[in-house]
Design a protein around this motif. Structure first.
Motif, PDB file in Angstrom:
ATOM      1  N   SER A   5      60.185   8.701 -29.083  1.00 48.52           N
ATOM      2  CA  SER A   5      59.172   7.951 -28.776  1.00 48.52           C
ATOM      3  C   SER A   5      59.486   6.293 -28.592  1.00 48.52           C
ATOM      4  O   SER A   5      58.983   5.504 -28.117  1.00 48.52           O
ATOM      5  N   ILE A   6      60.434   5.962 -29.845  1.00 51.40           N
ATOM      6  CA  ILE A   6      60.783   4.765 -30.134  1.00 51.40           C
ATOM      7  C   ILE A   6      61.845   4.103 -28.767  1.00 51.40           C
ATOM      8  O   ILE A   6      61.618   3.285 -28.248  1.00 51.40           O
ATOM      9  N   SER A   7      62.624   5.151 -28.290  1.00 59.86           N
ATOM     10  CA  SER A   7      63.396   4.951 -27.164  1.00 59.86           C
ATOM     11  C   SER A   7      62.469   4.629 -25.828  1.00 59.86           C
ATOM     12  O   SER A   7      62.765   3.878 -25.128  1.00 59.86           O
ATOM     13  N   GLY A   8      61.398   5.316 -25.841  1.00 57.44           N
ATOM     14  CA  GLY A   8      60.570   5.400 -24.797  1.00 57.44           C
ATOM     15  C   GLY A   8      59.612   3.968 -24.635  1.00 57.44           C
ATOM     16  O   GLY A   8      59.677   3.255 -23.686  1.00 57.44           O
ATOM     17  N   ALA A   9      59.354   3.741 -25.946  1.00 59.26           N
ATOM     18  CA  ALA A   9      58.491   2.652 -26.243  1.00 59.26           C
ATOM     19  C   ALA A   9      59.303   1.416 -25.716  1.00 59.26           C
ATOM     20  O   ALA A   9      58.849   0.377 -25.031  1.00 59.26           O
ATOM     21  N   GLY A 122      56.939  -5.180 -32.985  1.00 63.87           N
ATOM     22  CA  GLY A 122      56.840  -4.918 -34.430  1.00 63.87           C
ATOM     23  C   GLY A 122      56.140  -3.721 -34.523  1.00 63.87           C
ATOM     24  O   GLY A 122      56.234  -3.200 -35.686  1.00 63.87           O
ATOM     25  N   GLU A 123      55.473  -3.087 -33.631  1.00 64.88           N
ATOM     26  CA  GLU A 123      54.849  -1.733 -33.890  1.00 64.88           C
ATOM     27  C   GLU A 123      55.538  -0.527 -33.361  1.00 64.88           C
ATOM     28  O   GLU A 123      55.436   0.573 -33.885  1.00 64.88           O
ATOM     29  N   ALA A 124      56.590  -0.957 -32.664  1.00 64.35           N
ATOM     30  CA  ALA A 124      57.595   0.348 -31.955  1.00 64.35           C
ATOM     31  C   ALA A 124      58.788   0.453 -32.827  1.00 64.35           C
ATOM     32  O   ALA A 124      59.309   1.519 -32.664  1.00 64.35           O
ATOM     33  N   VAL A 125      59.327  -0.606 -33.583  1.00 65.85           N
ATOM     34  CA  VAL A 125      60.336  -0.273 -34.258  1.00 65.85           C
ATOM     35  C   VAL A 125      60.347  -0.876 -35.589  1.00 65.85           C
ATOM     36  O   VAL A 125      59.211  -1.562 -36.098  1.00 65.85           O
ATOM     37  N   ALA A 126      61.300  -0.331 -36.770  1.00 61.20           N
ATOM     38  CA  ALA A 126      61.169  -0.629 -37.941  1.00 61.20           C
ATOM     39  C   ALA A 126      61.668  -2.149 -38.228  1.00 61.20           C
ATOM     40  O   ALA A 126      62.447  -2.731 -37.270  1.00 61.20           O
ATOM     41  N   LYS A 127      61.449  -2.860 -39.179  1.00 60.85           N
ATOM     42  CA  LYS A 127      61.661  -4.226 -39.421  1.00 60.85           C
ATOM     43  C   LYS A 127      63.326  -4.469 -39.409  1.00 60.85           C
ATOM     44  O   LYS A 127      63.579  -5.582 -38.839  1.00 60.85           O
ATOM     45  N   ASP A 128      64.035  -3.343 -39.880  1.00 61.23           N
ATOM     46  CA  ASP A 128      65.485  -3.658 -40.160  1.00 61.23           C
ATOM     47  C   ASP A 128      65.976  -3.659 -38.631  1.00 61.23           C
ATOM     48  O   ASP A 128      67.266  -3.654 -38.720  1.00 61.23           O
ATOM     49  N   ARG A 129      65.436  -3.179 -37.652  1.00 61.57           N
ATOM     50  CA  ARG A 129      65.954  -3.173 -36.449  1.00 61.57           C
ATOM     51  C   ARG A 129      65.220  -4.043 -35.410  1.00 61.57           C
ATOM     52  O   ARG A 129      65.563  -3.863 -34.286  1.00 61.57           O
ATOM     53  N   MET A 130      64.550  -4.961 -35.900  1.00 62.66           N
ATOM     54  CA  MET A 130      63.828  -5.884 -35.054  1.00 62.66           C
ATOM     55  C   MET A 130      64.964  -6.767 -34.354  1.00 62.66           C
ATOM     56  O   MET A 130      64.525  -6.924 -33.170  1.00 62.66           O
ATOM     57  N   GLY A 131      65.908  -7.277 -34.901  1.00 60.79           N
ATOM     58  CA  GLY A 131      66.898  -7.841 -34.458  1.00 60.79           C
ATOM     59  C   GLY A 131      67.485  -7.242 -33.103  1.00 60.79           C
ATOM     60  O   GLY A 131      67.482  -7.884 -32.151  1.00 60.79           O
ATOM     61  N   SER A 132      67.637  -6.026 -33.298  1.00 63.90           N
ATOM     62  CA  SER A 132      68.267  -5.275 -31.883  1.00 63.90           C
ATOM     63  C   SER A 132      67.364  -5.202 -30.996  1.00 63.90           C
ATOM     64  O   SER A 132      67.692  -5.248 -29.700  1.00 63.90           O
ATOM     65  N   ALA A 133      66.004  -4.842 -31.325  1.00 69.09           N
ATOM     66  CA  ALA A 133      65.063  -4.776 -30.274  1.00 69.09           C
ATOM     67  C   ALA A 133      64.875  -6.322 -29.341  1.00 69.09           C
ATOM     68  O   ALA A 133      64.680  -6.096 -28.295  1.00 69.09           O
ATOM     69  N   MET A 134      64.750  -7.296 -30.409  1.00 72.25           N
ATOM     70  CA  MET A 134      64.599  -8.621 -29.656  1.00 72.25           C
ATOM     71  C   MET A 134      65.706  -8.905 -28.806  1.00 72.25           C
ATOM     72  O   MET A 134      65.677  -9.578 -27.844  1.00 72.25           O
ATOM     73  N   GLY A 135      66.963  -8.510 -29.202  1.00 71.77           N
ATOM     74  CA  GLY A 135      68.406  -8.648 -28.461  1.00 71.77           C
ATOM     75  C   GLY A 135      68.144  -7.928 -27.076  1.00 71.77           C
ATOM     76  O   GLY A 135      68.608  -8.352 -26.008  1.00 71.77           O
ATOM     77  N   LEU A 136      67.482  -6.615 -27.222  1.00 72.63           N
ATOM     78  CA  LEU A 136      67.255  -5.812 -26.194  1.00 72.63           C
ATOM     79  C   LEU A 136      66.558  -6.414 -24.953  1.00 72.63           C
ATOM     80  O   LEU A 136      66.706  -6.691 -23.808  1.00 72.63           O
ATOM     81  N   LEU A 137      65.127  -7.342 -25.511  1.00 69.20           N
ATOM     82  CA  LEU A 137      64.260  -7.710 -24.797  1.00 69.20           C
ATOM     83  C   LEU A 137      65.084  -8.868 -23.888  1.00 69.20           C
ATOM     84  O   LEU A 137      64.515  -9.332 -22.750  1.00 69.20           O
ATOM     85  N   GLY A 138      65.681  -9.660 -24.724  1.00 67.62           N
ATOM     86  CA  GLY A 138      66.642 -10.981 -24.311  1.00 67.62           C
ATOM     87  C   GLY A 138      67.273 -10.377 -23.262  1.00 67.62           C
ATOM     88  O   GLY A 138      67.601 -11.252 -22.197  1.00 67.62           O
ATOM     89  N   LEU A 176      54.146   1.241 -16.108  1.00 72.16           N
ATOM     90  CA  LEU A 176      52.705   1.536 -16.351  1.00 72.16           C
ATOM     91  C   LEU A 176      52.688   3.059 -17.186  1.00 72.16           C
ATOM     92  O   LEU A 176      52.153   3.193 -18.187  1.00 72.16           O
ATOM     93  N   LEU A 177      53.376   3.899 -16.373  1.00 75.44           N
ATOM     94  CA  LEU A 177      53.627   5.274 -16.658  1.00 75.44           C
ATOM     95  C   LEU A 177      54.357   5.217 -18.186  1.00 75.44           C
ATOM     96  O   LEU A 177      53.929   5.948 -19.064  1.00 75.44           O
ATOM     97  N   LEU A 178      55.306   4.796 -18.403  1.00 72.91           N
ATOM     98  CA  LEU A 178      56.165   4.572 -19.509  1.00 72.91           C
ATOM     99  C   LEU A 178      55.254   4.271 -20.827  1.00 72.91           C
ATOM    100  O   LEU A 178      55.408   4.784 -21.709  1.00 72.91           O
ATOM    101  N   SER A 179      54.478   3.019 -20.304  1.00 71.29           N
ATOM    102  CA  SER A 179      54.181   2.302 -21.527  1.00 71.29           C
ATOM    103  C   SER A 179      52.913   3.214 -21.916  1.00 71.29           C
ATOM    104  O   SER A 179      52.379   3.510 -23.137  1.00 71.29           O
ATOM    105  N   TYR A 180      51.958   3.857 -20.846  1.00 80.39           N
ATOM    106  CA  TYR A 180      50.946   4.750 -21.176  1.00 80.39           C
ATOM    107  C   TYR A 180      51.715   6.008 -21.974  1.00 80.39           C
ATOM    108  O   TYR A 180      50.765   6.517 -23.049  1.00 80.39           O
ATOM    109  N   ARG A 181      52.659   6.328 -21.866  1.00 77.69           N
ATOM    110  CA  ARG A 181      53.293   7.688 -22.201  1.00 77.69           C
ATOM    111  C   ARG A 181      53.766   7.384 -23.830  1.00 77.69           C
ATOM    112  O   ARG A 181      53.604   8.228 -24.737  1.00 77.69           O
ATOM    113  N   PHE A 182      54.535   6.234 -24.013  1.00 81.86           N
ATOM    114  CA  PHE A 182      55.172   6.074 -25.182  1.00 81.86           C
ATOM    115  C   PHE A 182      54.760   5.000 -26.253  1.00 81.86           C
ATOM    116  O   PHE A 182      54.965   4.966 -27.525  1.00 81.86           O
ATOM    117  N   LEU A 183      53.873   3.992 -25.919  1.00 88.83           N
ATOM    118  CA  LEU A 183      53.529   3.097 -26.880  1.00 88.83           C
ATOM    119  C   LEU A 183      52.509   3.577 -27.628  1.00 88.83           C
ATOM    120  O   LEU A 183      51.586   4.288 -27.309  1.00 88.83           O
TER     121      LEU A 183
END
Length: 468
Positions: A5-9, A122-138, A176-183
């Motif tokens: 679910s985290i990966s899909g989100a 912040g709702e999809a990943v744990a706080k200790d993985r926030m940097g990796s998630a922000m890096g992915l969005l960047g 849209l489909l991915l967001s509806y399914r995994f967020l």
């Protein structure tokens, strides 16, 4: 959340970020074709780009706040649907006026996607993985920026200018489909809706931001009476906005957030850094083509190196932030940017080094930016209350957009002044090189200011924690 679910989100949020970035960059390459298709002037078709940028800038804070009240997942789904539908309208537009109007709608959808994609991390990943998630969005944002010109050129050659916009339709449906399914679903207590929405503050802020953005873009580097009037209106609007926000029960922006040194410092640094990044995008083509004599195809290839480096560095930068912390990573990113734009690099770059010297400097600057962005986004978003994530993410996005707009206008004017030419297209190579040096000397100064803000905000935060 489970790993799948985290990966899909993250995949759905990444695709949303990529599409909103692609919506800006893909249209630039099509302006000559659009001018020919609609028998319009180049100044007229520039509004195809400006309309999108203005909509994003004016709305990104408001939609972030509304996401906090209505529900971020719900509003993000609406934003993706709006972006996708508007993309189809852009492709089917029968006239330039209709296209510009559809681009405003597309920009509104993109504002929702930009603000809430970051807020939902912040709702999809744990706080200790926030940097990796922000890096992915960047990384996805950089990929969208670098992919736009290449994909746009291919689409124009094979499908015509309509393909520039229609391509976002199926991609938007997938997002849209991915967001509806995994967020994750919205919590009930956040669904306050319009009853708690600050309409007066929103209208004032939108008007103020539009006035500032128009002041910075209409003159295209030449500041006239209309630009001055718009800038004055923006200053007046900002003062009135502050008065209104202090008097309402549920303000659009809690002004107290600016008393937090990490947040206010993060916003200021983001604006300064993106001003520098935009400078490289604005003046780079003139330097490469006019001073170094590269053909346009080669100029485009060299310019794509910046976003490509940012895309490659983004995910490793996020992991670096998780391991070494946001504060140290932010400082390191700024230092690398200073090396790229400062002494011994772009501002003193001898023309004899040619493309190799330029690429080395550009790569250092964009790699530093990728690290700074991951660290600064993590520092800002990880230290706030859950009910404020939407508006804070919107403010962070706004600071970047204001930096991009200011960089395009102010740094373009600095380049023109440094080259001492009435028309930079007619300037001699040495004059263009001088303009480049002055531009990035100013850029280096802005990075130094960002470093000072970084130091001050850290010291104030530590003193506040110690006294507490």
């Amino acid at each position: 959340m489970k790993s799948q679910s985290i990966s899909g989100a993250l995949l759905s949020l990444s695709l949303s970020m990529l599409l909103s970035s692609l919506g800006t960059s893909i249209a630039n390459v099509g302006l000559p074709t659009l001018a020919d298709a609609f028998s319009a002037s180049f100044q007229a078709v520039q509004w195809v780009v400006l309309a999108y940028l203005l909509a994003v800038t004016a709305l990104i804070v408001s939609v972030g706040r509304f996401g906090d009240l209505l529900g971020r997942r719900r509003l993000l789904l609406m934003g993706i649907a709006l972006f996708s539908g508007a993309s189809v309208l852009c492709g089917l537009a029968p006239s330039l006026d209709w296209l510009i109007a559809a681009r405003v709608l597309q920009g509104a959808g993109a504002a929702i996607m930009m603000a809430l994609s970051m807020a939902l991390v912040g709702e999809a990943v744990a706080k200790d993985r926030m940097g990796s998630a922000m890096g992915l969005l960047g990384t996805m944002s950089a990929i969208g920026t670098s992919l736009g010109p290449t994909l746009g050129g291919w689409l124009i050659a094979h499908t015509g200018c309509q393909g520039l916009f229609l391509v976002n339709g199926p991609l938007g449906v997938l997002a849209l489909l991915l967001s509806y399914r995994f967020l994750p679903g919205d919590r009930g207590e956040r669904r306050a809706g319009w009853a708690s929405f600050d309409v007066r503050g929103t209208l004032l802020l939108v008007s103020t931001l539009l006035a500032y953005a128009l002041a910075m873009t209409l003159g295209r580097g030449h500041f006239g009476a209309l630009d001055a009037a718009l800038l004055l209106a923006a200053v007046f609007g900002l003062g009135l906005f502050v008065v209104v926000e202090r008097s309402v029960d549920s303000p659009l922006i809690q002004l107290s957030v600016f008393s937090h040194p990490r947040l206010s410092g993060g916003f200021a640094m983001s604006a300064l850094v993106t001003t520098v990044v935009m400078a490289s995008m604005v003046v780079g083509p003139f330097y490469l083509g006019g001073a170094l004599g590269l053909p346009m195809a080669s100029v485009g290839l060299v310019m794509s190196a910046g976003p490509l480096v940012a895309a490659l560095v983004g995910i490793p930068a996020g992991r670096w932030v998780d391991r070494f912390g946001a504060e140290r990573s932010s400082n390191l990113g700024l230092m690398v940017m200073l090396i790229g734009s400062g002494s011994g690099s772009l501002c003193l770059l001898p023309m004899q080094l040619g493309v190799i010297g330029y690429l080395a400097s550009l790569s250092a600057m964009t790699a530093g930016y990728a690290l700074f962005q991951a660290a600064n986004n993590t520092a800002v978003m990880s230290g706030i209350e859950a009910q404020q994530r939407g508006v804070i993410a919107g403010l962070l996005g706004l600071s970047r957009n204001l930096g991009l707009i200011t960089g395009a206008s102010a740094m373009g004017a600095v380049f023109a002044f440094g080259s001492a030419a009435g028309d930079v297209l007619q300037a001699q190579p040495q004059a263009l090189a001088q303009g480049m040096r002055l531009t990035f000397a100013v850029a280096a100064g802005l990075i130094v200011i960002a470093l000072i803000i970084d130091r001050i905000s850290r010291n104030v935060s530590r003193r506040s924690l110690a006294s507490y």
